[in-house]
Design an enzyme around this catalytic site. Structure first.
Site, PDB file in Angstrom:
ATOM      1  N   ASP A   1     -37.693 -19.289 -29.914  1.00 45.50           N
ATOM      2  CA  ASP A   1     -38.287 -20.307 -29.096  1.00 45.50           C
ATOM      3  C   ASP A   1     -37.978 -20.127 -27.613  1.00 45.50           C
ATOM      4  O   ASP A   1     -38.419 -20.844 -26.685  1.00 45.50           O
ATOM      5  CB  ASP A   1     -37.050 -21.396 -29.419  1.00 45.50           C
ATOM      6  CG  ASP A   1     -37.557 -22.136 -30.811  1.00 45.50           C
ATOM      7  OD1 ASP A   1     -36.721 -22.024 -31.556  1.00 45.50           O
ATOM      8  OD2 ASP A   1     -38.599 -22.237 -31.175  1.00 45.50           O
TER       9      ASP A   1
ATOM     10  N   HIS B   1     -28.483 -17.885 -32.401  1.00 45.86           N
ATOM     11  CA  HIS B   1     -29.022 -18.200 -33.649  1.00 45.86           C
ATOM     12  C   HIS B   1     -28.015 -18.120 -34.767  1.00 45.86           C
ATOM     13  O   HIS B   1     -27.136 -17.341 -34.644  1.00 45.86           O
ATOM     14  CB  HIS B   1     -29.959 -17.220 -34.237  1.00 45.86           C
ATOM     15  CG  HIS B   1     -31.174 -17.428 -35.101  1.00 45.86           C
ATOM     16  ND1 HIS B   1     -30.798 -17.367 -36.413  1.00 45.86           N
ATOM     17  CD2 HIS B   1     -32.343 -18.034 -35.243  1.00 45.86           C
ATOM     18  CE1 HIS B   1     -31.830 -17.779 -37.206  1.00 45.86           C
ATOM     19  NE2 HIS B   1     -32.646 -18.219 -36.361  1.00 45.86           N
TER      20      HIS B   1
END
Ligand code: SDX
Length: 429
Positions: A364, A306
């Site tokens: 996700d 991320h």
């Protein structure tokens, strides 16, 4: 104001730039005057060191794995409240009283239907169109149907457009799904809550009553809450930039949907589940870990890493819990794909490559497993992400529009193109 400053020196000449502190998070150096006083631009292609705005909506501490909306930790919002309560919080800045919540829920409920002619738009798409292509098209077309809420200078019209989008996104998403599987559209029902209404529109058929599973509805609602907003991510920045030109809110949200579609962003949930299926069995995990580390291989572990979180994405932890609840409600003791996900996570988090780069599972990684267990096909995962993120996009767009200092976003560049040269007629080339 501030008395802290940063001093920049170029060829012996120095300039001071003010440093501002926010309520939380890193300080910023205000370089608004940099080009004017120094004739230099900054260069920051991925905006890794750039704050694009002053916001009060969402705070992320990437090192601690913290996410809060208007000061409320995501864990509390996801576990204690419901999605529409988080919508109210994002839009208006405080948790609603019971009366405010009831009124807000009713407002949303009253806007869930689409203009009858919008239903005909879907038939212009091929049945095998990716549902995100339908979302971009149909949401962009909303401005062709709701002229009375496109004047962004009118606060009432901004509010009406906001309610319409939050309310209509589930209907558009459900109809995109129904269209792709050749089933008739199911209309929203005003006696169902937001998540149950969405599940009903997706999975009910005219031939029989659809029974809402409360565990599924709670999980769907929690998934919406977890995806609601996330600071200045790529799609939110797209919405802000589109909105800065004065484009109507429907067009701005359509731009956000288009950006979210990318596999590096909201498309990662679809890509992560496809990756888990491609791995297929736990014994193939080392092969994929090796590919993810191979600089000559473009493959990356989808659902890992991320830009901001250099710790566990707090949303992934909550989603993992939802996954177990949904699988439990389905009586699935061991899901081979979940087993692969848990094993992959365990191996990756002990591998030096991932540890050194602070690569942890993000939202996700688990969302795909949960959504598949709820009955959604993989190509609907990012659509669901866009349904949830609509409120975040709108809240950020609203904050930008209402900022008195707001101006059109217009970055510059470092130019490395050709020197000036004269035109040569085609017969001489
Ligand atoms: C979302 O911004 C948001 O807030 C987004 C989001 C939201 O709610 O809006 O949180 C939603 O988009 C979550 C992210 C979903 N994307 C994925 O899961 C796709 C896989 N992840 C990567 O594409 C990547 O991690 C990004 C895009 C998410 C972040 O990339 P960065 O910040 O640009 O990091 P980077 O590319 O500079 O990577 C740093 C290093 C590199 O190695 P080195 O060059 O230093 O040797 O880490 C490596 C990268 O190669 N790396 C990975 C990796 N992610 C980064 N290596 C293998 N697998 C990965 N997933």
């Amino acid at each position: 104001m501030t008395d802290k400053k940063a001093t920049l020196t170029i060829d012996g000449e120095s300039w001071d730039f003010p440093i501002y502190s926010g309520n939380m998070g890193p300080d910023v150096i205000d370089i608004t005057s940099l080009y004017k006083v120094t004739g230099h631009f900054t260069l920051d292609p991925g905006f890794t060191s750039t704050a694009s705005c002053d916001s009060e909506i969402t705070f992320i501490d990437g090192n601690k794995g913290v996410l809060a909306h208007r000061g409320y930790p995501i864990e509390q919002l996801a576990n204690e409240g419901d999605f529409l309560e988080t919508c109210y919080l994002l839009l208006y800045g405080d948790l609603p009283t019971q009366a405010q919540k009831t009124r807000f829920d009713n407002q949303i409920t009253q806007h869930t239907m689409l203009h009858d002619q919008m239903g005909k738009l879907f038939s212009g798409f091929r049945r095998d169109a990716h549902p995100m292509a339908i979302m971009v098209g149909v949401v962009g077309a909303l401005s062709a149907f709701y002229h009375d809420s496109t004047d962004i200078s009118d606060e009432h019209q901004r509010m009406v457009a906001s309610m319409r989008m939050i309310a209509k996104m589930p209907t558009i998403a459900a109809w995109a799904y129904k269209y792709s599987i050749g089933q008739p559209f199911v209309f929203p029902k005003n006696n169902l809550n937001y998540a149950s209404n969405f599940l009903h529109m997706c999975f009910a058929v005219p031939c029989e009553e659809y029974e809402i599973n409360p565990v599924f509805s709670r999980a769907m609602d929690r998934i919406f809450t977890l995806h609601a907003d996330h600071e200045q991510n790529a799609s939110t920045s797209t919405v802000r930039l589109a909105g800065s030109s004065g484009a109507n809110p429907f067009a701005c949200i359509a731009a956000g949907i288009a950006c979210l579609w990318g596999p590096a962003h909201g498309g990662a949930n679809e890509a992560a589940l496809n990756m888990l299926h491609e791995i297929g069995t736990p014994d193939r995990i080392p092969e994929f870990i090796a590919r993810a580390k191979d600089k000559d291989d473009p493959f990356r572990l989808m659902g890992f890493g991320h830009r901001v979180y250099k710790n566990y994405d707090p949303r992934a932890r909550i989603l993992q819990k939802s996954t177990h609840e949904v699988l439990g409600a389905l009586g699935i003791k061991d899901d081979p794909i979940l087993d692969i996900a848990l094993e992959l996570e365990k191996i990756a988090l002990t591998d030096d490559y991932f540890i050194k780069r602070n690569l942890y599972p993000n939202i996700d990684f688990y969302s795909g497993i949960t959504l598949k267990a709820l009955g959604f096909p993989t190509d609907m995962f990012t659509v669901l992400f866009s349904v949830a993120r609509t409120v975040g996009w709108i809240a950020q767009w609203k904050e930008m529009i209402e900022d008195p200092n707001q101006k059109i976003g217009r970055p510059r560049q470092l130019f490395n193109g050709s020197d000036f040269r004269d035109y040569v007629s085609i017969d001489k080339r």
